[in-house]
Design a protein around this motif. Structure first.
Motif, PDB file in Angstrom:
ATOM      1  N   PRO A  93      39.384  30.473  38.581  1.00 56.85           N
ATOM      2  CA  PRO A  93      39.839  30.421  37.184  1.00 56.85           C
ATOM      3  C   PRO A  93      41.067  31.304  36.925  1.00 56.85           C
ATOM      4  CG  PRO A  93      37.459  30.589  37.247  1.00 56.85           C
ATOM      5  CD  PRO A  93      37.949  30.805  38.661  1.00 56.85           C
ATOM      6  N   GLN A  94      41.154  32.471  37.585  1.00 58.59           N
ATOM      7  CA  GLN A  94      42.331  33.321  37.433  1.00 58.59           C
ATOM      8  C   GLN A  94      43.563  32.644  38.027  1.00 58.59           C
ATOM      9  OE1 GLN A  94      40.781  36.787  39.432  1.00 58.59           O
ATOM     10  NE2 GLN A  94      40.427  37.859  37.503  1.00 58.59           N
ATOM     11  N   LEU A  95      43.421  32.041  39.185  1.00 60.83           N
ATOM     12  CA  LEU A  95      44.531  31.330  39.817  1.00 60.83           C
ATOM     13  C   LEU A  95      44.969  30.153  38.950  1.00 60.83           C
ATOM     14  CD1 LEU A  95      46.468  31.021  42.173  1.00 60.83           C
ATOM     15  CD2 LEU A  95      44.707  29.700  43.356  1.00 60.83           C
ATOM     16  N   ASP A  96      44.016  29.425  38.404  1.00 59.95           N
ATOM     17  CA  ASP A  96      44.345  28.305  37.516  1.00 59.95           C
ATOM     18  C   ASP A  96      45.119  28.792  36.290  1.00 59.95           C
ATOM     19  OD1 ASP A  96      43.005  26.602  39.252  1.00 59.95           O
ATOM     20  OD2 ASP A  96      41.192  26.491  38.009  1.00 59.95           O
ATOM     21  N   ALA A  97      44.689  29.907  35.711  1.00 57.76           N
ATOM     22  CA  ALA A  97      45.372  30.475  34.542  1.00 57.76           C
ATOM     23  C   ALA A  97      46.792  30.897  34.901  1.00 57.76           C
ATOM     24  CB  ALA A  97      44.584  31.661  33.987  1.00 57.76           C
ATOM     25  N   PHE A  98      46.964  31.516  36.065  1.00 59.11           N
ATOM     26  CA  PHE A  98      48.292  31.953  36.493  1.00 59.11           C
ATOM     27  C   PHE A  98      49.222  30.761  36.691  1.00 59.11           C
ATOM     28  CE2 PHE A  98      51.263  33.454  39.864  1.00 59.11           C
ATOM     29  CZ  PHE A  98      51.946  34.374  39.079  1.00 59.11           C
ATOM     30  N   GLU A  99      48.729  29.711  37.338  1.00 60.39           N
ATOM     31  CA  GLU A  99      49.547  28.515  37.526  1.00 60.39           C
ATOM     32  C   GLU A  99      49.913  27.879  36.185  1.00 60.39           C
ATOM     33  OE1 GLU A  99      47.435  26.039  40.326  1.00 60.39           O
ATOM     34  OE2 GLU A  99      48.631  26.871  41.962  1.00 60.39           O
ATOM     35  N   TYR A 100      48.989  27.906  35.244  1.00 49.49           N
ATOM     36  CA  TYR A 100      49.275  27.368  33.917  1.00 49.49           C
ATOM     37  C   TYR A 100      50.374  28.180  33.234  1.00 49.49           C
ATOM     38  CZ  TYR A 100      48.422  25.287  29.339  1.00 49.49           C
ATOM     39  OH  TYR A 100      48.563  24.636  28.144  1.00 49.49           O
ATOM     40  N   LEU A 101      50.328  29.499  33.395  1.00 52.87           N
ATOM     41  CA  LEU A 101      51.387  30.350  32.834  1.00 52.87           C
ATOM     42  C   LEU A 101      52.734  30.041  33.480  1.00 52.87           C
ATOM     43  CD1 LEU A 101      49.488  33.755  32.645  1.00 52.87           C
ATOM     44  CD2 LEU A 101      50.249  32.363  30.711  1.00 52.87           C
ATOM     45  N   LEU A 102      52.751  29.832  34.804  1.00 50.65           N
ATOM     46  CA  LEU A 102      53.998  29.462  35.476  1.00 50.65           C
ATOM     47  C   LEU A 102      54.520  28.129  34.946  1.00 50.65           C
ATOM     48  CD1 LEU A 102      53.209  30.396  39.189  1.00 50.65           C
ATOM     49  CD2 LEU A 102      54.781  31.582  37.637  1.00 50.65           C
ATOM     50  N   TYR A 103      53.621  27.198  34.731  1.00 51.49           N
ATOM     51  CA  TYR A 103      53.986  25.887  34.194  1.00 51.49           C
ATOM     52  C   TYR A 103      54.579  26.029  32.786  1.00 51.49           C
ATOM     53  CZ  TYR A 103      53.452  21.125  32.484  1.00 51.49           C
ATOM     54  OH  TYR A 103      53.680  19.889  31.936  1.00 51.49           O
TER      55      TYR A 103
END
Length: 75
Positions: free
Chosen positions: A18-28
């Motif tokens: 979930p943390q990795l998913d959140a980080f990728e969403y922020l990059l997006y």
């Protein structure tokens, strides 16, 4: 213009999914500030530093081979 996003984890073995998913969403989402380039600066629990960057916007960056290798811990 430069945009900065960040995620910090206290876990010794890295991000949870979930943390990795959140980080990728922020990059997006960071593409709103501009489409020039995207990069990631990572520091491991042992103090090892790794940088992954590319002249592409966040949506393309998170699908890049370089980012996929970084997520798997392959240098």
């Amino acid at each position: 213009m430069c945009g900065i996003v960040g995620v910090i984890t206290k876990l010794e073995n890295g991000f949870t999914q979930p943390q990795l998913d959140a980080f990728e969403y922020l990059l997006y989402l960071d593409v709103v500030r501009g489409e020039d380039s995207t990069g990631v600066f990572a520091v491991s629990n042992l103090g090892n530093v790794d940088i992954v960057k590319g002249a592409r916007h966040g949506a393309d960056f998170i699908r890049s081979e370089e980012w996929e290798k970084q997520k798997r811990g392959v240098s």
